[in-house]
Each structure stands twice: as structure tokens, then as C-alpha cells.
Scaffold this motif. Structure first.
Motif, PDB file in Angstrom:
ATOM      1  N   LEU A  98       0.847  -1.242  -0.088  1.00 35.69           N
ATOM      2  CA  LEU A  98      -0.074  -0.038  -0.109  1.00 35.69           C
ATOM      3  C   LEU A  98       0.879   1.231   0.119  1.00 35.69           C
ATOM      4  N   VAL A  99       0.639   2.142  -0.907  1.00 39.06           N
ATOM      5  CA  VAL A  99       1.067   3.601  -1.057  1.00 39.06           C
ATOM      6  C   VAL A  99       0.191   4.531  -0.469  1.00 39.06           C
ATOM      7  N   GLY A 108       4.650  10.775  -6.402  1.00 36.86           N
ATOM      8  CA  GLY A 108       3.927   9.620  -5.808  1.00 36.86           C
ATOM      9  C   GLY A 108       3.049   8.713  -6.646  1.00 36.86           C
ATOM     10  N   ALA A 109       2.648   9.368  -7.682  1.00 38.77           N
ATOM     11  CA  ALA A 109       2.059   8.365  -8.710  1.00 38.77           C
ATOM     12  C   ALA A 109       3.011   7.670  -9.461  1.00 38.77           C
ATOM     13  N   TRP A 110       4.240   8.025  -9.744  1.00 34.51           N
ATOM     14  CA  TRP A 110       5.137   7.378 -10.391  1.00 34.51           C
ATOM     15  C   TRP A 110       5.756   5.947  -9.340  1.00 34.51           C
ATOM     16  N   LEU A 111       5.751   6.467  -8.021  1.00 35.80           N
ATOM     17  CA  LEU A 111       6.269   5.493  -6.865  1.00 35.80           C
ATOM     18  C   LEU A 111       5.343   4.506  -6.671  1.00 35.80           C
ATOM     19  N   LYS A 112       3.967   4.766  -6.716  1.00 34.96           N
ATOM     20  CA  LYS A 112       2.901   3.639  -6.780  1.00 34.96           C
ATOM     21  C   LYS A 112       3.182   2.848  -7.835  1.00 34.96           C
ATOM     22  N   ARG A 113       3.214   3.116  -8.768  1.00 36.36           N
ATOM     23  CA  ARG A 113       3.302   2.323  -9.996  1.00 36.36           C
ATOM     24  C   ARG A 113       4.633   1.269 -10.262  1.00 36.36           C
ATOM     25  N   LEU A 114       5.615   2.339  -9.890  1.00 34.61           N
ATOM     26  CA  LEU A 114       7.092   1.425  -9.942  1.00 34.61           C
ATOM     27  C   LEU A 114       7.379   0.609  -8.757  1.00 34.61           C
ATOM     28  N   THR A 115       6.776   0.754  -7.496  1.00 27.72           N
ATOM     29  CA  THR A 115       6.979  -0.111  -6.678  1.00 27.72           C
ATOM     30  C   THR A 115       6.258  -1.461  -6.569  1.00 27.72           C
ATOM     31  N   GLY A 116       5.004  -1.189  -7.548  1.00 31.99           N
ATOM     32  CA  GLY A 116       4.216  -2.396  -7.842  1.00 31.99           C
ATOM     33  C   GLY A 116       3.234  -2.741  -6.514  1.00 31.99           C
ATOM     34  N   ALA A 117       3.074  -1.677  -5.840  1.00 30.64           N
ATOM     35  CA  ALA A 117       1.915  -1.760  -4.712  1.00 30.64           C
ATOM     36  C   ALA A 117       0.662  -2.147  -5.245  1.00 30.64           C
ATOM     37  N   ALA A 118       0.021  -3.092  -4.585  1.00 39.84           N
ATOM     38  CA  ALA A 118      -1.572  -3.353  -4.999  1.00 39.84           C
ATOM     39  C   ALA A 118      -2.431  -2.254  -4.731  1.00 39.84           C
ATOM     40  N   TYR A 119      -2.302  -1.587  -3.704  1.00 45.57           N
ATOM     41  CA  TYR A 119      -3.171  -0.608  -3.402  1.00 45.57           C
ATOM     42  C   TYR A 119      -2.304   0.863  -3.340  1.00 45.57           C
ATOM     43  N   VAL A 121      -3.629   5.108  -2.187  1.00 44.15           N
ATOM     44  CA  VAL A 121      -4.535   6.175  -1.825  1.00 44.15           C
ATOM     45  C   VAL A 121      -3.929   7.518  -1.993  1.00 44.15           C
ATOM     46  N   ALA A 122      -4.562   8.318  -2.896  1.00 35.54           N
ATOM     47  CA  ALA A 122      -3.969   9.840  -2.850  1.00 35.54           C
ATOM     48  C   ALA A 122      -5.296  10.807  -2.977  1.00 35.54           C
ATOM     49  N   CYS A 123      -5.166  12.256  -3.094  1.00 37.72           N
ATOM     50  CA  CYS A 123      -6.135  13.112  -2.912  1.00 37.72           C
ATOM     51  C   CYS A 123      -6.974  13.065  -4.467  1.00 37.72           C
ATOM     52  N   GLU A 124      -8.089  13.567  -4.496  1.00 36.80           N
ATOM     53  CA  GLU A 124      -8.735  13.872  -5.669  1.00 36.80           C
ATOM     54  C   GLU A 124      -8.338  15.004  -6.426  1.00 36.80           C
ATOM     55  N   ALA A 125      -7.120  14.946  -6.801  1.00 36.15           N
ATOM     56  CA  ALA A 125      -6.492  16.304  -7.707  1.00 36.15           C
ATOM     57  C   ALA A 125      -7.083  16.271  -8.755  1.00 36.15           C
ATOM     58  N   ARG A 126      -7.025  17.442  -9.455  1.00 33.57           N
ATOM     59  CA  ARG A 126      -7.318  17.762 -10.864  1.00 33.57           C
ATOM     60  C   ARG A 126      -6.326  17.409 -11.851  1.00 33.57           C
ATOM     61  N   LYS A 127      -6.155  16.236 -11.950  1.00 34.47           N
ATOM     62  CA  LYS A 127      -4.949  15.902 -12.758  1.00 34.47           C
ATOM     63  C   LYS A 127      -5.346  14.976 -13.830  1.00 34.47           C
ATOM     64  N   GLY A 128      -4.663  14.503 -14.974  1.00 33.98           N
ATOM     65  CA  GLY A 128      -5.071  13.791 -15.817  1.00 33.98           C
ATOM     66  C   GLY A 128      -5.188  12.171 -15.607  1.00 33.98           C
ATOM     67  N   LYS A 132      -5.157   9.467 -12.294  1.00 38.00           N
ATOM     68  CA  LYS A 132      -6.454   8.591 -11.714  1.00 38.00           C
ATOM     69  C   LYS A 132      -6.057   7.289 -12.038  1.00 38.00           C
ATOM     70  N   ASN A 133      -5.310   6.801 -12.914  1.00 37.35           N
ATOM     71  CA  ASN A 133      -4.845   5.366 -13.176  1.00 37.35           C
ATOM     72  C   ASN A 133      -4.021   4.881 -11.937  1.00 37.35           C
ATOM     73  N   SER A 134      -3.297   5.592 -11.437  1.00 31.36           N
ATOM     74  CA  SER A 134      -2.228   5.482 -10.595  1.00 31.36           C
ATOM     75  C   SER A 134      -2.568   4.592  -9.350  1.00 31.36           C
ATOM     76  N   PHE A 135      -3.840   5.211  -8.766  1.00 32.18           N
ATOM     77  CA  PHE A 135      -4.218   4.776  -7.288  1.00 32.18           C
ATOM     78  C   PHE A 135      -5.505   4.114  -7.492  1.00 32.18           C
ATOM     79  N   SER A 136      -5.592   3.289  -6.326  1.00 32.42           N
ATOM     80  CA  SER A 136      -6.800   2.646  -6.254  1.00 32.42           C
ATOM     81  C   SER A 136      -8.082   3.314  -5.477  1.00 32.42           C
TER      82      SER A 136
END
Length: 360
Positions: A98-99, A108-119, A121-128, A132-136
Motif C-alpha cells: 500500500l502507498v 507519488g503516482a510514479w512510485l505507486k506504479r514503480l513499486t508495484g503496490a497493489a493499493y 490512496v491519494a487526493c482527488e487532484a485535478r490531474k489527468g 487517476k489510473n495510478s491509485f486504487s
């Protein structure tokens, strides 16, 4: 209850990311406490900037503390890449499940992907789409009536189905034995014992958050006349040191000035021994709150609802004559001077300090 809550018993390791300034990092400390209390088997790591690490070292719930050095940006490209790659390898080796990402920093989005964490959580930022596909899981940021930053940080856990108690929301900062002994010796060399002085930290890295030096000096004089000596501190930057020198000159008598002489851990040990802390919206104010020292906090353009002293007896002094505050600007019109702050009278701060000193 949440249908997509995470069962903490099914995971082993968590990485909490907070890449911000000192005070911001300290206000994440309850997140680690809550996770550990609700799942004692967890190994919980932190990732922060290197210069803020002392805010979390010795935290009993943290297994490992990883850091990003801001100076990496100044390195040659290959050296910077090597530093980043080394950090990534360390994080991947931990095999996180979990990240918990507590800012809108893309790292944070890159590290969630690159660490391979299954889960994640992040804030609802106005991003692309990448964000949105980086976090569960995503938690909403407060709108309108502001929410304290501690609660916003804990919203990340609430979104996962982990609900903190009031006691678990306390800030955690451990000075350590070495810092405590050194501060006791330093105070003794000035003839002071614990609870015999007021800790005054007038400076900030942002000038628009500072109260006028003339008023600070007058406050020091009036407190001293009432039998309350002040110990002044500041960061080791030349601007802050010069500010304290000017305050000392204006006060008219020698003051106990420890500016630039204390580590963050020593600063925490010092304020823990003070009977009162007085300062502006800055990391030392949050440190005082973490140590349980009553706080008088002066607020100008920053919001006291989000950043006020947390779970400690306190008085927030702010102008009621400026409906524009908190504006978040670096001074009125961007001029580095905040009139909502500079207009606060000495009497208001003095009265608040005396109220707290008298247990009111």
C-alpha cells in the motif's frame, strides 16, 4: 461502511509519502500512529525530503525512513539519475502493498506504479488520466469551511476504512535523549530551569508571515517586566538571524538568543521545557504543539483553521478587521508585508499570553 475498504490484516508493508516542508511533515505523524494501532503487524515506512527527516525520526510506528535530497536537482544529469535510481531500488526492495500519498506531487503516482503496490490512496487532484489510473482509492479535499491539515491527512486512511480515535490524532515528535541533555545543559548555562521561560520564535522563512520587529521587542519587554524571561530562536539563515539581532537591539537589554544554534530535535526539547510558546504560523509552532506546550500563534494570510495549533491549549491571534484573510498571498498585493498581521496590537498578544500563563 465502505465496500472497497482495505483489510489491513492482509497486507505487510506500507509507504507513506509527504514531500513538503517541516511543519507539513510533522502533521502527518498521526497517520503512522493510526496505521500501527489498527494493524500492529504492519511495517510502515516514510518518504520525505532529507531536510525534514528529523520531524519523523524516532517515531515508534515507523520502520524505515527514506529521503529525497532537494539538492539532487543541482547534480549533473547522470549523478541525479543515479541518486533517483538508488532510492527507487531501495523502495522496490521493500515490496510495498500500500502507498499512502499525502500530496499532489507526481512522484507519488510514479512510485505507486514503480513499486508495484497493489493499493494506493491519494487526493482527488485535478490531474489527468495518469494520476487517476495510478491509485486504487481517492479521498476528497475539503471545500468551503476549511479542515485542519491533520484531519485531511487522516482522510486518506478513512477512505481505506481505517477510522482514527481522538487520542490517536496526537502529534508525535521525539527529541531523543541526546537533544534533551544538551538543551538542559544549555539552559543551565543561562541560569534557567524548565518552566521558567517563554519560548519566542518570531521568524519565518516567508517574511509575509512575520510580525513587526518593533512589536516583538515591545512584547519581550512587557513580558520581562512581568517576570517572564524569553528565549529567542530562529533558523540559521542570515535573514532570520539578522531579524533576531534587530529585535534584541530594540528590546534594550540582553536577551537569551539561541538563534541558529539548535537542531530541530534540540528545538523540540527546548520548547518542551518552556511554559509558553509565542510565534507565527511556522514549523516551530507545530513543534510546540507536538510537545504539549501552550501556544500563542499569530496568523495573517495563512489559514488558522487548516494550520492552527493542534490539540494543545492555545490562542490564535488574527485580525478581525481584514475580511480578506486568509488570502494565501505573499503580502498585500504581493508586497511581502501582510497588513492583517502587522496591524495586530502588542496588547492582544500580551493578553493572550498572560491568559495561558494563568491557566485561563
Amino acid at each position: 461502511m465502505l465496500k472497497d475498504a482495505i483489510d489491513l490484516q492482509s497486507i505487510r508493508r506500507v509507504l507513506v509519502i509527504k514531500l513538503r516542508h517541516h511543519g507539513d511533515v510533522l502533521l502527518t505523524s498521526p497517520v503512522f500512529t493510526v496505521l500501527k494501532n489498527h494493524a500492529p503487524h504492519l511495517e510502515i515506512d516514510a518518504l520525505v525530503y532529507q531536510d525534514t527527516a528529523e520531524m519523523l525520526t524516532l517515531h515508534p510506528a515507523i520502520s524505515q525512513l527514506h529521503t529525497v535530497d532537494r539538492s539532487w536537482k543541482k547534480l549533473p544529469p547522470l549523478a541525479q539519475l543515479k541518486a533517483e535510481w538508488t532510492l527507487l531500488a531501495e523502495l522496490q526492495e521493500r515490496d510495498y502493498d500500500l502507498v499512502v500519498h499525502l500530496t499532489e506531487h507526481n512522484r507519488g503516482a510514479w512510485l505507486k506504479r514503480l513499486t508495484g503496490a497493489a493499493y494506493g490512496v491519494a487526493c482527488e487532484a485535478r490531474k489527468g488520466r495518469f494520476w487517476k489510473n495510478s491509485f486504487s482509492h481517492f479521498y476528497p479535499l475539503p471545500r468551503g469551511n476549511a479542515r485542519h491539515t491533520v484531519e485531511t491527512n487522516l482522510d486518506a486512511l478513512r477512505r481505506l476504512g481505517v477510522y482514527p480515535t481522538e487520542e490517536e490524532k496526537r502529534l508525535v515528535l521525539i527529541p531523543g535523549a541526546e537533544a534533551e541533555v544538551s538543551v538542559d545543559l544549555l539552559l543551565a548555562s543561562h541560569g534557567l530551569a524548565p518552566a521558567e521561560f517563554i519560548h519566542l520564535h518570531p521568524a519565518s522563512r516567508w517574511p509575509f508571515k512575520c510580525w513587526p520587529e518593533t512589536k516583538t521587542a515591545e512584547l519581550v519587554r512587557q513580558l520581562r517586566d512581568r517576570g517572564h524571561p524569553a528565549v529567542l530562536t530562529a533558523a540559521p539563515s542570515e535573514d532570520e538571524l539578522a531579524m533576531v539581532r534587530r529585535i534584541t537591539d530594540l528590546a534594550g537589554q540582553p536577551l537569551i538568543d539561541l538563534s541558529g544554534r539548535l537542531s530541530l530535535k534540540q528545538l523540540a526539547a527546548l520548547t518542551a521545557r518552556a511554559k509558553l510558546f509565542i510565534g507565527v504560523d511556522s514549523a516551530p509552532m507545530h513543534i510546540a504543539a507536538a510537545m504539549g506546550t501552550p501556544v500563542v500563534a499569530l496568523f495573517g494570510p495563512s489559514g488558522d483553521r487548516e494550520w492552527g495549533p493542534w490539540q494543545v491549549p492555545h490562542r490564535v491571534i488574527a485580525s478581525s478587521a481584514h475580511p480578506c484573510r486568509p488570502c494565501g498571498n505573499d503580502g498585500c498585493g504581493g508586497g511581502k508585508v501582510s497588513e492583517c498581521l502587522t496591524s495586530i496590537p502588542v496588547e492582544s498578544v500580551l493578553d493572550a499570553a498572560l491568559d495561558l500563563l494563568n491557566g485561563r
